[in-house]
Write an enzyme that holds these catalytic residues in place. Sequence first.
Site, short mmCIF file in Angstrom:
data_model
loop_
_atom_site.label_atom_id
_atom_site.label_comp_id
_atom_site.label_asym_id
_atom_site.label_seq_id
_atom_site.Cartn_x
_atom_site.Cartn_y
_atom_site.Cartn_z
N ALA A 12 -25.89 14.11 42.96
CA ALA A 12 -26.63 15.39 42.71
C ALA A 12 -27.67 15.25 41.46
O ALA A 12 -27.12 14.78 40.33
CB ALA A 12 -25.78 16.45 42.34
N SER A 45 -30.44 16.60 38.84
CA SER A 45 -31.43 17.63 38.60
C SER A 45 -32.60 17.40 37.89
O SER A 45 -33.50 18.33 37.82
CB SER A 45 -30.50 18.39 37.49
OG SER A 45 -30.45 17.61 36.22
N SER A 89 -27.78 13.39 34.90
CA SER A 89 -27.69 13.10 36.40
C SER A 89 -28.55 11.76 36.82
O SER A 89 -27.98 11.16 37.64
CB SER A 89 -28.39 14.15 37.16
OG SER A 89 -29.50 14.51 37.07
N MET A 118 -31.77 19.66 44.41
CA MET A 118 -31.79 21.09 44.87
C MET A 118 -33.02 21.81 44.08
O MET A 118 -33.37 21.75 43.21
CB MET A 118 -30.67 21.73 44.42
CG MET A 118 -29.27 21.23 44.84
SD MET A 118 -28.03 22.50 44.11
CE MET A 118 -27.92 22.35 42.46
N CYS A 141 -24.23 29.30 39.56
CA CYS A 141 -25.17 28.19 40.09
C CYS A 141 -24.48 26.92 40.38
O CYS A 141 -24.47 26.26 41.51
CB CYS A 141 -26.22 27.82 39.28
SG CYS A 141 -27.60 26.64 39.68
N CYS A 148 -32.47 28.94 33.14
CA CYS A 148 -33.66 28.16 33.96
C CYS A 148 -34.55 29.03 34.60
O CYS A 148 -35.74 28.62 34.49
CB CYS A 148 -33.00 27.12 34.80
SG CYS A 148 -32.31 27.68 36.32
#
Length: 365
Positions: free
Chosen positions: A3, A5, A10, A29, A106, A204
């Site tokens: 994953a 970001s 990450s 995502m 989230c 965010c």
Amino acid sequence: MAAMSGGVDSSVCALLLQRAGCDVRGATMVLRDAAVPVAGAGPHGAACDVAPCGSSRDVEDARAVCRRLGIPHDAFDLRSRFDAAVIRPFCDAYLAGRTPNPCIDCNRHLKFEALQQRRRELGLQYVATGHYARRRWNEASGRWQLLRALDTAKDQSYVLYHLTQDTLAHMLFPLGGLTKDEVRALARDHGFVTADKPESQDICFVPDGDYAGFIEGYCGDASAFAAGEIVNREGRVLGEHGGLVHYTIGQRKGIGVAASEPLYVVEKDVAANRLVVGFKDELESRGVVARDVNLVSGDALDGRRHVQVKTHYRQRPVDAVAQQTGPDELTVTFDEPQRPAAPGQAVVIYDGEVVLGGGTAVRTF
RNA sequence: UGGGGUAUCGUCCAACGGCAGGACUCUGGUUUUUGGUACCAGCUACCUAGGUUCGAAUCCUAGUACCCCAG
């Protein structure tokens, strides 16, 4: 599946997996913003806003890191899910007088549920994230345990208390044993565009920090924005507030009432639309009751159990006794009185380095 | 109206006749994957008009406003 970001953590997460010989693919995502970037789009950074987490700029950065690593990269459009699982509940909680933690939602509904779903669809073995946390197989209990990161200053296990055994079995946290400095050094060594990105902060989807303004724009007018009285514990009126949505338990700044000492929010009386304030010594709490409980490492709580507890991401754990007081209710009593938790915040209990679990604060005492 | 008292940052209080200081509020910053907290920094004031004095927030006079007691 790593994953990604679009941040430094990450990026290094993917790197470490690749180094460990895994067959890695990056996944980002898309949570908000306009268009889903098209593969092979031009160089990143051209007149992009500085916006953390899930913006098109971050997707570009993640893609650039994957290109550098020579691994495939996918972007998943989860915008509607983000809206339903994070933004909407965030607004509803504030309008009801609580103080939500959208990052927890989230993580829970997107980083874990949604990405695990993708993982299964793609027939992959693990989802890895850049969280500073660790997991460990406990032979004795036959369960996975979630552990704090070795670097306690950077530990992010707090936001992971809701993981299930099934999810934990398919999770990897490659950064759990590293420090932030080590991670940044690795990113620089590999020329990642994300190496010197600042730490993420603020909500965010509210980059300017004006969460109340965001909620107003998103939900329209509501009673939470109505002005009302500021009173002390004795009920004396000290001033006027500009809507309870602007305040949370324990808040000092923004009350606007001058006194001999700083005043803090000690209570939000939603029914009367009154803000109750008091001095620091009136901000004492003996404990907190949490619902929506998850015991991530699998241990049931038998009777009273000595634990450490955090009611805020950056709080050092404090000694307490935890007890299951209902089918889905946890009562935590602090050994020493603490600043009260705000309803809506996450209450996470630990036994040393093991994250036992947690829940959402519903009331304090 | 008679007597007494008080007038200083936005608020509350300091300052032997010698550069107006603090607390709170506010603003900014640091820290931080949430709100907050904590820490650091910064802004803003002598009621008005005269007088005494080398020099006045400070002493004197008048005015104005407010407070208290007498009504």
